[in-house]
Structure formats: C-alpha cells, structure tokens
Scaffold this motif. Structure first.
Motif, PDB file in Angstrom:
ATOM      1  N   PRO A 101      52.762  31.769 -16.692  1.00 27.03           N
ATOM      2  CA  PRO A 101      52.835  32.805 -15.657  1.00 27.03           C
ATOM      3  C   PRO A 101      52.467  32.283 -14.277  1.00 27.03           C
ATOM      4  O   PRO A 101      51.789  31.266 -14.138  1.00 27.03           O
ATOM      5  CB  PRO A 101      51.815  33.837 -16.139  1.00 27.03           C
ATOM      6  CG  PRO A 101      50.783  33.015 -16.859  1.00 27.03           C
ATOM      7  CD  PRO A 101      51.549  31.903 -17.532  1.00 27.03           C
ATOM      8  N   MET A 102      52.909  33.004 -13.250  1.00 25.68           N
ATOM      9  CA  MET A 102      52.524  32.734 -11.865  1.00 25.68           C
ATOM     10  C   MET A 102      52.496  34.060 -11.116  1.00 25.68           C
ATOM     11  O   MET A 102      53.483  34.801 -11.116  1.00 25.68           O
ATOM     12  CB  MET A 102      53.507  31.781 -11.189  1.00 25.68           C
ATOM     13  CG  MET A 102      53.259  31.590  -9.679  1.00 25.68           C
ATOM     14  SD  MET A 102      51.593  31.020  -9.269  1.00 25.68           S
ATOM     15  CE  MET A 102      51.583  29.436 -10.105  1.00 25.68           C
ATOM     16  N   HIS A 103      51.367  34.341 -10.517  1.00 21.99           N
ATOM     17  CA  HIS A 103      51.227  35.561  -9.713  1.00 21.99           C
ATOM     18  C   HIS A 103      50.061  35.365  -8.765  1.00 21.99           C
ATOM     19  O   HIS A 103      48.968  34.973  -9.189  1.00 21.99           O
ATOM     20  CB  HIS A 103      50.961  36.778 -10.612  1.00 21.99           C
ATOM     21  CG  HIS A 103      51.035  38.082  -9.888  1.00 21.99           C
ATOM     22  ND1 HIS A 103      50.477  39.247 -10.387  1.00 21.99           N
ATOM     23  CD2 HIS A 103      51.606  38.421  -8.697  1.00 21.99           C
ATOM     24  CE1 HIS A 103      50.703  40.236  -9.548  1.00 21.99           C
ATOM     25  NE2 HIS A 103      51.388  39.760  -8.509  1.00 21.99           N
ATOM     26  N   GLY A 104      50.307  35.568  -7.481  1.00 24.58           N
ATOM     27  CA  GLY A 104      49.226  35.403  -6.524  1.00 24.58           C
ATOM     28  C   GLY A 104      49.616  35.851  -5.136  1.00 24.58           C
ATOM     29  O   GLY A 104      50.703  36.385  -4.903  1.00 24.58           O
ATOM     30  N   MET A 105      48.698  35.622  -4.203  1.00 25.95           N
ATOM     31  CA  MET A 105      48.873  36.011  -2.819  1.00 25.95           C
ATOM     32  C   MET A 105      48.602  34.814  -1.924  1.00 25.95           C
ATOM     33  O   MET A 105      47.724  33.997  -2.208  1.00 25.95           O
ATOM     34  CB  MET A 105      47.900  37.135  -2.425  1.00 25.95           C
ATOM     35  CG  MET A 105      47.912  38.366  -3.306  1.00 25.95           C
ATOM     36  SD  MET A 105      49.443  39.331  -3.212  1.00 25.95           S
ATOM     37  CE  MET A 105      49.478  39.788  -1.478  1.00 25.95           C
ATOM     38  N   GLN A 106      49.368  34.728  -0.828  1.00 21.00           N
ATOM     39  CA  GLN A 106      49.009  33.776   0.216  1.00 21.00           C
ATOM     40  C   GLN A 106      49.000  34.487   1.557  1.00 21.00           C
ATOM     41  O   GLN A 106      49.934  35.209   1.898  1.00 21.00           O
ATOM     42  CB  GLN A 106      49.944  32.581   0.283  1.00 21.00           C
ATOM     43  CG  GLN A 106      49.400  31.538   1.271  1.00 21.00           C
ATOM     44  CD  GLN A 106      50.132  30.226   1.233  1.00 21.00           C
ATOM     45  OE1 GLN A 106      51.163  30.096   1.852  1.00 21.00           O
ATOM     46  NE2 GLN A 106      49.591  29.247   0.510  1.00 21.00           N
ATOM     47  N   ALA A 107      47.897  34.277   2.273  1.00 21.69           N
ATOM     48  CA  ALA A 107      47.731  34.858   3.607  1.00 21.69           C
ATOM     49  C   ALA A 107      47.575  33.743   4.627  1.00 21.69           C
ATOM     50  O   ALA A 107      47.059  32.670   4.320  1.00 21.69           O
ATOM     51  CB  ALA A 107      46.510  35.766   3.640  1.00 21.69           C
ATOM     52  N   TRP A 108      48.070  33.996   5.845  1.00 18.80           N
ATOM     53  CA  TRP A 108      47.765  33.143   6.985  1.00 18.80           C
ATOM     54  C   TRP A 108      46.874  33.947   7.911  1.00 18.80           C
ATOM     55  O   TRP A 108      47.170  35.113   8.224  1.00 18.80           O
ATOM     56  CB  TRP A 108      49.021  32.751   7.756  1.00 18.80           C
ATOM     57  CG  TRP A 108      50.007  31.897   7.020  1.00 18.80           C
ATOM     58  CD1 TRP A 108      49.908  31.402   5.758  1.00 18.80           C
ATOM     59  CD2 TRP A 108      51.271  31.463   7.528  1.00 18.80           C
ATOM     60  NE1 TRP A 108      51.034  30.682   5.445  1.00 18.80           N
ATOM     61  CE2 TRP A 108      51.887  30.699   6.511  1.00 18.80           C
ATOM     62  CE3 TRP A 108      51.935  31.644   8.741  1.00 18.80           C
ATOM     63  CZ2 TRP A 108      53.146  30.118   6.675  1.00 18.80           C
ATOM     64  CZ3 TRP A 108      53.180  31.066   8.910  1.00 18.80           C
ATOM     65  CH2 TRP A 108      53.776  30.303   7.884  1.00 18.80           C
ATOM     66  N   ILE A 109      45.788  33.324   8.367  1.00 20.24           N
ATOM     67  CA  ILE A 109      44.866  33.964   9.296  1.00 20.24           C
ATOM     68  C   ILE A 109      44.940  33.214  10.616  1.00 20.24           C
ATOM     69  O   ILE A 109      44.631  32.016  10.679  1.00 20.24           O
ATOM     70  CB  ILE A 109      43.423  33.958   8.732  1.00 20.24           C
ATOM     71  CG1 ILE A 109      43.338  34.825   7.468  1.00 20.24           C
ATOM     72  CG2 ILE A 109      42.436  34.466   9.766  1.00 20.24           C
ATOM     73  CD1 ILE A 109      43.516  34.098   6.185  1.00 20.24           C
ATOM     74  N   ALA A 110      45.401  33.893  11.661  1.00 21.92           N
ATOM     75  CA  ALA A 110      45.512  33.263  12.977  1.00 21.92           C
ATOM     76  C   ALA A 110      44.132  32.917  13.505  1.00 21.92           C
ATOM     77  O   ALA A 110      43.193  33.714  13.419  1.00 21.92           O
ATOM     78  CB  ALA A 110      46.231  34.202  13.947  1.00 21.92           C
ATOM     79  N   LEU A 111      44.008  31.708  14.056  1.00 18.64           N
ATOM     80  CA  LEU A 111      42.724  31.266  14.588  1.00 18.64           C
ATOM     81  C   LEU A 111      42.508  31.811  16.004  1.00 18.64           C
ATOM     82  O   LEU A 111      43.461  31.918  16.789  1.00 18.64           O
ATOM     83  CB  LEU A 111      42.673  29.743  14.619  1.00 18.64           C
ATOM     84  CG  LEU A 111      42.709  29.050  13.250  1.00 18.64           C
ATOM     85  CD1 LEU A 111      42.840  27.542  13.426  1.00 18.64           C
ATOM     86  CD2 LEU A 111      41.472  29.391  12.432  1.00 18.64           C
ATOM     87  N   PRO A 112      41.267  32.121  16.361  1.00 19.10           N
ATOM     88  CA  PRO A 112      40.991  32.541  17.739  1.00 19.10           C
ATOM     89  C   PRO A 112      41.199  31.380  18.701  1.00 19.10           C
ATOM     90  O   PRO A 112      41.273  30.212  18.294  1.00 19.10           O
ATOM     91  CB  PRO A 112      39.528  32.975  17.679  1.00 19.10           C
ATOM     92  CG  PRO A 112      38.958  32.224  16.520  1.00 19.10           C
ATOM     93  CD  PRO A 112      40.070  32.088  15.522  1.00 19.10           C
ATOM     94  N   ASP A 113      41.291  31.679  19.973  1.00 19.81           N
ATOM     95  CA  ASP A 113      41.605  30.668  20.984  1.00 19.81           C
ATOM     96  C   ASP A 113      40.717  29.432  20.881  1.00 19.81           C
ATOM     97  O   ASP A 113      41.205  28.295  20.958  1.00 19.81           O
ATOM     98  CB  ASP A 113      41.463  31.266  22.393  1.00 19.81           C
ATOM     99  CG  ASP A 113      42.519  32.316  22.694  1.00 19.81           C
ATOM    100  OD1 ASP A 113      43.463  32.455  21.895  1.00 19.81           O
ATOM    101  OD2 ASP A 113      42.386  33.004  23.720  1.00 19.81           O
ATOM    102  N   GLU A 114      39.421  29.630  20.684  1.00 18.53           N
ATOM    103  CA  GLU A 114      38.496  28.503  20.693  1.00 18.53           C
ATOM    104  C   GLU A 114      38.621  27.611  19.452  1.00 18.53           C
ATOM    105  O   GLU A 114      38.063  26.505  19.430  1.00 18.53           O
ATOM    106  CB  GLU A 114      37.051  29.000  20.815  1.00 18.53           C
ATOM    107  CG  GLU A 114      36.564  29.865  19.674  1.00 18.53           C
ATOM    108  CD  GLU A 114      36.857  31.349  19.843  1.00 18.53           C
ATOM    109  OE1 GLU A 114      36.217  32.143  19.141  1.00 18.53           O
ATOM    110  OE2 GLU A 114      37.723  31.694  20.681  1.00 18.53           O
TER     111      GLU A 114
END
Length: 303
Positions: free
Chosen positions: A114-127
């Motif tokens: 089986p394969m089941h999951g989530m992938q998220a991208w989190i944008a980095l703050p300016d610094e």
C-alpha cells in the motif's frame, strides 16, 4: 463558519492517484502552507514501479512528508538517505536550494504493497528564504499524541493544544493528524478570535465529517473563517489533517520553486538549467529537466 471548500483535483499516474489541493486558483495558501498533495491511497502490485520521482530542485520552502501507509526513500544533495514510514516525518528545508529524489525501495517494488500519505510545502518567511538547506527525520515518538474515546490525534508539526512537535519550523503553524471513529466529536485549534492562528483548514483524507450542519467527504478541504470555532463530527471512521498558521506574505510558485521575488525565481531556473545544483549522492544518473512553460504544479509534477 466556512470560508471556502476546495475539492482535490485527482489525476491517475498509472495505477497511482495524486490529489492536488493547494495551490487553488481562489486560495493560494493557508497560513504558510502553499502546496498540499494527497498521495494515493493505492495498492501497488508486485513488480510495479511504485513511487519513482527523479532528482529535482526546490528553493524557498520546507517540504513535509507524512505517510499513513507504505514507505518512501528520500535522497538529497546534503548527503542524506532516509526511509519514511507511517507516523514519521521527513522535514526538508530547501532554503537557497536543495535537490532530492523520492523512490520506492527496489525490494519493496518486488513485493508490492500500500501507499497513502500527504505532502505539504511550507513557504519560508523572508528571513529564512536563503537559509542553508537541511533535512531532519522525526520518529513517531517526537510527535505528541492523544487517544481517547475513539479519537486519535498526533501533532505532526508546530504547536497546538498546548503541545509542541519536535520539528523546527520557521514560522507559526500547526499540522495535526486525526483518526476519528464514527460519532466522535472534536474541535480544531482556536482561530484568530480566541488567540489562535489567523488561517486554518481541515482536509478529509478518508471518510466523511460534519462541520456545523454541513457534511464533507474524502478529498475536500474546508477553509475556516478566522473566528469560527466549529465542532467536527465524524459520520463514518475518518482520517482528517488539520492545518493552519500565520501568513508569510505573497509568494510566487513555479514548478518546484517558491520565492518572494521574480529575480530569485529566475536565478533558480538558470541554476538548474545550467547544472549548478549538485545531484544527490547515490542518485545522480538522471534528473528532471527544467520545464519550458509550467504554470503552478500539476498533479503529474514531482512532489
């Protein structure tokens, strides 16, 4: 109570479906979450290719990979090779630039599964946009969890419900995994009106839930109003990802790149096209070329 509902756009990749939730044309981000995919659910037959994402680059973001079932092997150009399994977290910070691949182990391909999951991208703050690239793996023990009366909750990243996960985030956020038995009621972390995060959303990865007097099913994201304090009820056994955070400002997204300026985006394109970004050790025989004219990522793009 509900600001918007987003339906995942599903695409069959040949025995394996991916659902793209964010970015959406009418809602680009939820807090710093700029990209969200549901991988599967799928059952790979013995000998099937499985996950086979060739080396590709990222800038300006952190990726968070989280599985319900299956296994993925991550390799990157910082020298890391790491398997991720259910309940664990792979947190990769691209910063000024990283290259990685995601594949099914050849031994797992031979047996299927089986394969089941989530992938998220989190944008980095300016610094943090130009921070050095880094990778951190966290086992289940690093994520606070709670189980009682048909509800299992795990804090995957960030801070919520008075707890803090081990993942070192760059801006305020939370990411929670709920497993709910039928009839269970619970609530998301508080919103802006009661000292919580400005933006919040729920994603139904499996099952069916009720928010107020409305019902939602697998593949739907419910973006909450900032001051809403809803009770969530599971109609049937359900898997729900709950996320939120504070905005980091406007961001451009092009293929696998996230940036606060066009100049930074153009530099990343040029660097990848010219071969100035090192490929991962142990996985340098192939890579994904720079596309000619991609818009925002489609479900066929690498994650």
């Amino acid at each position: 109570m509900i600001e918007m509902v987003i339906d995942a756009r599903r695409k069959d990749l040949g025995g394996f479906e991916v659902g793209r939730i964010l970015p959406f044309h009418a809602r680009r981000m939820v807090g710093p979450f700029i990209f969200l995919d549901q991988m599967g659910p799928a059952e790979f037959a013995p000998g099937a290719e499985g996950i086979n994402v060739r080396p590709h680059p990222h800038i300006g973001l952190s990726t968070l990979t989280y599985l319900f079932e299956g296994e993925i092997i991550h390799r990157d150009n910082t020298g890391v090779t790491q398997a991720i399994r259910p309940g664990e977290v792979n947190w990769m910070t691209a910063g000024k630039g990283i290259v990685h691949s995601e594949r099914t182990d050849p031994l797992k391909r031979s047996t299927g599964g089986p394969m089941h999951g989530m992938q998220a991208w989190i944008a980095l703050p300016d610094e943090s946009e130009d921070a050095d690239p880094a990778f951190h793996h966290h086992d289940e023990i690093d994520q606070p969890s709670y189980e009682n009366s048909g509800l299992f909750a795990r804090l995957v990243a960030g801070e919520a419900y008075g707890a803090k996960a081990a993942v070192q985030t760059s801006s305020p956020l939370f990411y929670v995994h709920w497993e709910m038995q039928a009839g269970v009621r619970t609530s998301p972390p508080p919103g802006k009106g009661t000292g919580g995060m400005s933006e919040r959303a729920l994603y139904v990865a499996k099952g069916q839930i009720e928010v107020g007097d409305r019902r939602f099913h697998e593949g739907q994201m419910i973006v909450l109003e900032p001051q809403a304090e809803p009770t969530i009820r599971a109609i049937i056994p359900s898997t729900v990802m709950v996320m939120g955070g504070e905005p980091v400002g406007e961001r451009l997204i092009w293929w696998n790149f996230v940036a606060s300026s066009q100049a930074r985006m153009d530099q990343a394109k040029a660097d990848w096209k010219a071969g100035r970004m090192k490929l991962p050790d142990g996985d340098s025989d192939e890579f994904i070329p720079l596309p000619e004219t991609p818009a925002t990522p489609e479900p066929t793009d690498p994650v």
